[in-house]
Design an enzyme around this catalytic site. Structure first.
Site, PDB file in Angstrom:
ATOM      1  N   HIS A  47       0.851  -1.189   0.000  1.00  0.00           N
ATOM      2  CA  HIS A  47       0.000   0.000   0.000  1.00  0.00           C
ATOM      3  C   HIS A  47       0.889   1.243   0.000  1.00  0.00           C
ATOM      4  O   HIS A  47       2.020   1.212   0.504  1.00  0.00           O
ATOM      5  CB  HIS A  47      -0.902   0.018   1.243  1.00  0.00           C
ATOM      6  CG  HIS A  47      -2.007  -0.988   1.193  1.00  0.00           C
ATOM      7  ND1 HIS A  47      -3.059  -0.985   2.084  1.00  0.00           N
ATOM      8  CD2 HIS A  47      -2.224  -2.039   0.355  1.00  0.00           C
ATOM      9  CE1 HIS A  47      -3.880  -1.981   1.794  1.00  0.00           C
ATOM     10  NE2 HIS A  47      -3.389  -2.648   0.753  1.00  0.00           N
ATOM     11  N   GLU A  49       0.943   3.927   1.772  1.00  0.00           N
ATOM     12  CA  GLU A  49       1.425   4.407   3.072  1.00  0.00           C
ATOM     13  C   GLU A  49       2.604   3.578   3.566  1.00  0.00           C
ATOM     14  O   GLU A  49       3.593   4.106   4.067  1.00  0.00           O
ATOM     15  CB  GLU A  49       0.321   4.341   4.128  1.00  0.00           C
ATOM     16  CG  GLU A  49      -0.918   5.126   3.795  1.00  0.00           C
ATOM     17  CD  GLU A  49      -1.991   4.282   3.124  1.00  0.00           C
ATOM     18  OE1 GLU A  49      -1.676   3.553   2.157  1.00  0.00           O
ATOM     19  OE2 GLU A  49      -3.152   4.348   3.549  1.00  0.00           O
ATOM     20  N   CYS A  76      -6.122   2.069   5.639  1.00  0.00           N
ATOM     21  CA  CYS A  76      -6.763   0.832   6.101  1.00  0.00           C
ATOM     22  C   CYS A  76      -6.185   0.479   7.468  1.00  0.00           C
ATOM     23  O   CYS A  76      -5.321   1.193   7.990  1.00  0.00           O
ATOM     24  CB  CYS A  76      -6.521  -0.287   5.088  1.00  0.00           C
ATOM     25  SG  CYS A  76      -4.812  -0.874   5.069  1.00  0.00           S
ATOM     26  N   CYS A  79      -2.325   0.073   7.418  1.00  0.00           N
ATOM     27  CA  CYS A  79      -1.574   1.313   7.254  1.00  0.00           C
ATOM     28  C   CYS A  79      -1.724   2.234   8.461  1.00  0.00           C
ATOM     29  O   CYS A  79      -0.779   2.933   8.836  1.00  0.00           O
ATOM     30  CB  CYS A  79      -1.994   2.010   5.964  1.00  0.00           C
ATOM     31  SG  CYS A  79      -1.529   1.061   4.505  1.00  0.00           S
TER      32      CYS A  79
HETATM   33 ZN   LIG Z   1      -3.473   0.322   3.579  1.00  0.00          ZN
END
Ligand SMILES: [Zn+2]
Length: 154
Positions: A47, A49, A76, A79
Site C-alpha cells: 500500500h 502508506e 486501512c 496502514c
Molecule cells: Zn493500507
C-alpha cells in the site's frame, strides 16, 4: 497533498488503484513517497502508506519517523497500524474509505484510547480530487470489462 496526488495518478500505469502517500518532516522536508503497488508487485502489503513509511525509514535510518503522513485515501487497518508504529505525529488524508477506512470510517485505530500512540488525524484535504481519481479509475475498469468478449470480467 500535491505530491501524494501525483503519486496516486502514476498508479494507473500499472493498473493499481490510485492511492499515493508522502511522509513529511516537521520542517517540511519530504522523507518518503509511495504509491499503491499491489498489482505491480503482487504484494498484498504494498500500500502507498507502507511504501512511503519504508522509504522514509530507509532515508532516516530508523523506525521512529514522526512527522506527517499525507495520503490520498483514508488508511486501512494495516496502514493506520504502520503509521502508529512509525510514531507519525499527524495523518492527513483526502478521501474517506467507507469500506475499509481505519481512521474513522469503519474503524478508528488512530484515535482509539487503548492505543499507545495516537496521531492527530486531519481528513478531507483535497478529498474531491482524490475521489475523482478513484472514480475515473473504477469507471475505466468497468468499461474495460464490458468490452471483453462475452462481457466477462478480467
Ligand atoms: Zn493500507
Amino acid at each position: 497533498m500535491d505530491l501524494a496526488l501525483a503519486e496516486a495518478a502514476a498508479c494507473t500505469v500499472s493498473g493499481d488503484v490510485p492511492v499515493g502517500a508522502v511522509v513529511v518532516a516537521a520542517d517540511g522536508t519530504v522523507l518518503g513517497r509511495g504509491r499503491n503497488a499491489r498489482e505491480l508487485t503482487g504484494d498484498p502489503t504494498a500500500h502507498a502508506e507502507v511504501l512511503a513509511l519504508r522509504s522514509a525509514s530507509a532515508a532516516l535510518g530508523r523506525w521512529r519517523i514522526g512527522g506527517t503522513l499525507v495520503v490520498t485515501l483514508e488508511p486501512c487497518a494495516m496502514c493506520a497500524g504502520a503509521a502508529a508504529l512509525a510514531r507519525v505525529e499527524r495523518v492527513v488524508y483526502a478521501a474517506p474509505d467507507p469500506k475499509a477506512g481505519a481512521a474513522g470510517s469503519v474503524h478508528d485505530l488512530l484515535r482509539d484510547r487503548r492505543s499507545n500512540h495516537r496521531p492527530e488525524v486531519v481528513s478531507g484535504v483535497r478529498g474531491a480530487e482524490a475521489s475523482e481519481l478513484l472514480r475515473t479509475f473504477f469507471a475505466g475498469r468497468r468499461e474495460g470489462a464490458a468490452r471483453l468478449p462475452g462481457g466477462g470480467v478480467a
